[in-house]
Design a protein around this motif. Structure first.
Motif, mmCIF file in Angstrom:
data_model
loop_
_atom_site.group_PDB
_atom_site.id
_atom_site.type_symbol
_atom_site.label_atom_id
_atom_site.label_comp_id
_atom_site.label_asym_id
_atom_site.label_seq_id
_atom_site.Cartn_x
_atom_site.Cartn_y
_atom_site.Cartn_z
ATOM 1 N N VAL A 75 0.840 -1.093 0.023
ATOM 2 C CA VAL A 75 -0.087 -0.094 -0.036
ATOM 3 C C VAL A 75 0.783 1.280 0.147
ATOM 4 O O VAL A 75 0.629 2.090 -0.720
ATOM 5 N N THR A 76 1.799 1.169 0.661
ATOM 6 C CA THR A 76 2.769 2.531 0.884
ATOM 7 C C THR A 76 4.028 2.500 0.092
ATOM 8 O O THR A 76 4.867 3.336 0.064
ATOM 9 N N PRO A 133 15.558 3.717 3.969
ATOM 10 C CA PRO A 133 15.234 5.165 3.609
ATOM 11 C C PRO A 133 14.469 5.109 2.132
ATOM 12 O O PRO A 133 14.932 4.407 1.143
ATOM 13 N N GLY A 134 13.619 6.013 2.016
ATOM 14 C CA GLY A 134 12.812 6.270 0.938
ATOM 15 C C GLY A 134 11.723 7.183 0.969
ATOM 16 O O GLY A 134 11.153 6.757 2.278
ATOM 17 N N GLU A 135 11.186 7.529 0.127
ATOM 18 C CA GLU A 135 9.529 8.176 0.097
ATOM 19 C C GLU A 135 8.648 7.027 -0.103
ATOM 20 O O GLU A 135 8.856 6.189 -1.083
ATOM 21 N N GLY A 136 7.647 7.052 0.600
ATOM 22 C CA GLY A 136 6.551 6.137 0.311
ATOM 23 C C GLY A 136 5.257 6.697 -0.507
ATOM 24 O O GLY A 136 5.327 7.756 -0.840
ATOM 25 N N LEU A 137 4.348 6.111 -0.499
ATOM 26 C CA LEU A 137 2.981 6.641 -1.274
ATOM 27 C C LEU A 137 1.974 6.574 -0.192
ATOM 28 O O LEU A 137 1.919 6.166 0.893
ATOM 29 N N ALA A 138 1.068 7.567 -0.266
ATOM 30 C CA ALA A 138 -0.155 7.747 0.585
ATOM 31 C C ALA A 138 -1.283 6.661 0.188
ATOM 32 O O ALA A 138 -1.346 6.522 -1.054
#
Length: 448
Positions: A75-76, A133-138
């Motif tokens: 999901v994220t 580390p890293g950007e996830g998703l909403a």
């Protein structure tokens, strides 16, 4: 760090939606990276990995028990690295069967039936969890877990607590699952340990109730959940999955006509969860839910249904104990002779199957019960009976004192209602029942 991820907090990564990546190292220091089908949550400190092939990964882990596994939240889109230590391999039992069932669903979903054979469940200790580390998703619409599952469990439990009979108990549970958890398709099956099968006593959301349909112990997610006394959950599957529900084949033995009560399950389920009903260490049956959509029953839903299954099992045991503790006097009823054309009832002693006007009704213990009631009525005109006398009657061959007679009677009562035979069983008080006939009956005992 207090905000470090725990294994429970990242259980969404362990649903099997996306294969994990496993890194191992040979004794000479040579690394190896491979995809792995399953990383199964066992408890707060352990996971189980699927052992399917004796390859480089397997050789490495046997020589060097340390490994890293990269898992992804579907999901994220956030990655987590699990630092693992191999403990041992299980080739039978509850953990192995849970993994084998889920693997069969994944294999079917991906068109790999017959290829993904599970050889063992490798148990690993989780020594550390490292967020990558890293950007996830909403989360997008419909991707969030069901809100307030604990509140839903509370509301369902309150419904169960008000029930005073098995029929009320089962209907309250199924209605609660639908109203508070959004479960559209569910059923409850009771275990007949002596016969080696489970029989459906209540269902919700199907075109026909399927009351009386049977599943063999160990067959499909339902049978495995009962045999191993563990929840079995599949999040991705098609109608071809090995562990999909299985309809019981026709009996066809001893000269009795072939018969079956159709199983009420979905034709093409994509999510299934079977939770055993366990009370005092004894399996009473299974609570089963399913959906035509993927990923409908995740770890949080499994937790919620396991809590409700425990409440249901304890309530069933308490109601049975109350029933056996004492009987209420039967309600008064005027005895009137039934009128009209006789109804033909045939009984096959080989398996206690009963047919009414050539239509199959029921078999087994429930069949023996209705045959006894009808036979006594024809001989003596009796209408009133008690649970106690049924339990003590050697002709009925009840398995043991722990067998839930009330479930047998409820099954029989519902089959009579659905079959529209003109034969009725009414509960008239605690441990009491009345046979009611719309027309006379003609009894035929069939020996072959």
């Amino acid at each position: 760090m207090s905000d470090a991820p725990t294994l429970r907090s990242i259980r969404a990564c362990l649903e099997g939606a996306i294969p994990a990546i496993m890194a191992t190292c040979a004794p000479d220091g040579t690394p190896n990276v491979a995809y792995i089908s399953q990383v199964l949550y066992v408890d707060e400190r352990h996971v189980a990995l699927s052992f399917q092939f004796f390859n480089k990964t397997r050789a490495n882990i046997l020589a060097n028990p340390h490994a890293n596994v990269l898992v992804l939240d579907p999901v994220t889109a956030r990655f987590y690295r699990l630092h693992l230590r191999y403990l041992h391999t299980e080739t039978s039992g509850a953990l192995f069967e849970r993994m084998r069932a889920q693997l069969a669903g994944i294999a079917s979903h991906s068109g790999m039936d017959g290829i993904f054979e599970l050889k063992g469940a490798d148990l690993h200790a989780v020594e550390r969890i490292e967020p990558v580390p890293g950007e996830g998703l909403a989360p997008g619409p419909g991707q969030l877990p069901r809100a307030d599952l604990l509140g839903a469990v509370r509301l369902c439990s309150q419904r169960l607590a008000r029930c005073t009979s098995l029929d009320e108990l089962l209907q309250a549970l199924l209605a609660g699952l639908h109203a508070h958890l959004g479960v559209q398709h569910a059923m409850v099956l009771m275990l007949d340990a002596q016969a080696g099968h489970l029989y459906t006593v209540a269902s919700h959301g199907y075109a026909h109730s399927g009351v009386g349909s049977e599943i063999k112990l160990g067959q499909g997610v339902i049978g495995v959940a009962a045999r191993e006394a563990t929840p079995v959950r599949i999040s991705h599957m098609t109608h071809a999955a090995l562990y999909s529900h299985a309809m019981r084949s026709s009996l066809g033995q001893g000269g009795a006509p072939a018969h079956e009560i159709p199983y009420p399950g979905l034709a093409a389920p994509h999510s299934q969860l079977a939770v055993p009903l366990v009370s005092c260490g004894r399996t009473l049956g299974v609570l089963f839910v399913e959906s035509p959509l993927d990923l409908q029953f995740r770890y949080p839903e499994e937790d919620a249904l396991a809590a409700l299954a425990g409440h249901l099992a304890a309530a069933i045991d308490l109601l049975q104990a109350a029933d056996e503790a004492g009987e209420t006097p039967p309600a008064e009823a005027a005895a009137t002779a039934p009128q009209g054309l006789p109804v033909r009832v045939r009984h096959f002693a080989v398996n206690d199957s009963v047919f009414v006007n050539d239509a199959y009704l029921i078999k087994g213990v429930a069949g023996a019960i209705i045959w006894k009631l009808l036979r006594d009525h024809v001989r003596t005109g009796r209408q009133e009976f008690s649970n106690r006398e049924l339990r003590l009657d050697p002709c009925l061959r009840l398995p043991d004192v722990a067998d839930n007679l009330e479930a047998r009677l409820l099954l029989l009562q519902r089959r009579l209602q659905e079959s529209d035979t003109g034969i009725h069983i009414d509960k008239t008080g605690r441990g009491r029942l009345r046979l009611r006939l719309d027309a006379p009956v003609r009894l035929d005992e069939m020996q072959a």
